[in-house]
Scaffold this active site. Structure first.
Site, PDB file in Angstrom:
ATOM      1  N   SER A 177     -48.157 -12.147   9.183  1.00  0.00           N
ATOM      2  CA  SER A 177     -46.977 -11.414   9.662  1.00  0.00           C
ATOM      3  C   SER A 177     -45.964 -12.390  10.218  1.00  0.00           C
ATOM      4  CB  SER A 177     -47.392 -10.426  10.759  1.00  0.00           C
ATOM      5  OG  SER A 177     -46.273  -9.924  11.456  1.00  0.00           O
ATOM      6  N   TYR A 190     -52.177  -8.386  18.505  1.00  0.00           N
ATOM      7  CA  TYR A 190     -51.881  -8.327  17.069  1.00  0.00           C
ATOM      8  C   TYR A 190     -51.288  -9.651  16.588  1.00  0.00           C
ATOM      9  CZ  TYR A 190     -49.331  -6.919  12.814  1.00  0.00           C
ATOM     10  OH  TYR A 190     -48.821  -6.838  11.535  1.00  0.00           O
TER      11      TYR A 190
END
Length: 285
Positions: A177, A190
């Site tokens: 990401s 995350y």
């Protein structure tokens, strides 16, 4: 194709979210996308393949000639819809429901894929979960453990199970990401897993280079998937992606071709690399 859209009012109560109730629904594949047989005869296993980026990857792979197995948690209708899309491309789709935090399930999923198709050529570690918290003090031990178990432990489990079946020229593709590079204060755990995936990709690529198995990653920016309305409140969803140079979130159809490229022979001289479909944000990584 015009990808501008209005995301106002989009929220869901539970992760990983349901694609069929999204409005507008994500764009999975462009009508103009023409397959050229780049994955003909291949078999791919995709975690989180029922919706969003995973669904788009499954459909693109099928259009390029691959059979696919998709792993999902409990989104049965989304999984069935993805299967129908893959079959509409003339390829087979195996549905594998289960919890990827379980090492045993990951082993079983790989085994069932090989039993169904006789081989495994492409592993896409894609599934993830995220739970916003404004401060590190709010992250419970349970949340931390679950997020790491889903987002990075499962990558180890699936890779370990898949390696005996992968051969020279085969490929592993990991979804990281933009948060691995920019960080995200409200997604601390995350983002940490996504940084771990970058290190994992680079390290595994070196480990498997002599075997001729390539390992790369894709680091999407803000992409319109079920995880977004199932994670954030309506105010955050309305603003989602508008801080990029393109002033909008991306669509799964704009990300999936990266996976096609990394999976096929076009990327035969690439390993340990990360592609960045992120709306023009420069990350230098």
């Amino acid at each position: 194709m015009n990808y501008q859209m209005d995301t106002r009012g989009q929220t869901q109560s539970a992760q990983p979210g349901i694609e069929e109730v999204m409005d507008p629904t994500p764009v999975i594949i462009r009508e103009s996308y023409r397959g050229s047989g780049r994955l003909q005869g291949k078999t791919a296993l995709i975690t989180g393949g029922d919706s969003g980026i995973g669904r788009a990857v499954a459909v693109h792979f099928a259009r390029e000639g691959a059979d696919v197995a998709i792993v999902y948690l409990d989104e049965n209708q989304d999984a069935e819809d993805t299967k129908s899309m893959v079959e509409a491309e003339g390829k087979a789709c195996l549905l594998l429901q289960g919890d990827i935090r379980s090492e045993q399930f990951c082993k079983e999923a790989v085994s069932r894929t090989v039993n169904a198709f006789g081989k495994l050529n492409i592993l896409v570690n894609n599934a993830a979960e995220q739970h916003p918290k404004e401060h590190i003090r709010e992250i419970s031990a349970r949340q931390l453990t679950d997020t790491f178990a889903t987002n990075i432990f499962s990558f180890f489990y699936f890779t370990q199970a898949a390696l005996p079946h992968l051969r020279k020229g085969d490929s592993i593709i990991n979804t990281t990401s933009i948060t691995a590079y920019h960080g995200s204060p409200a997604l601390l755990d995350y983002s940490s897993t996504k940084g771990a995936i970058v290190a994992y990709t680079r390290s595994l690529a070196g480990s498997l280079a002599e075997e001729g198995i390539r390992v790369n990653a894709v680091a999407p920016g803000p992409i319109w998937t079920p995880l977004i309305p199932s994670t954030f409140d309506s105010e955050r969803v309305e603003k989602f992606g508008k801080d990029t140079p393109f002033k909008r979130p991306g669509q799964p159809a704009e990300v999936a071709p990266c996976y096609v490229f990394l999976a096929c022979e076009d990327a035969s001289y690439m390993s340990g690399q990360v592609l960045h479909p992120n709306g023009g944000q420069v990350v230098n990584g």
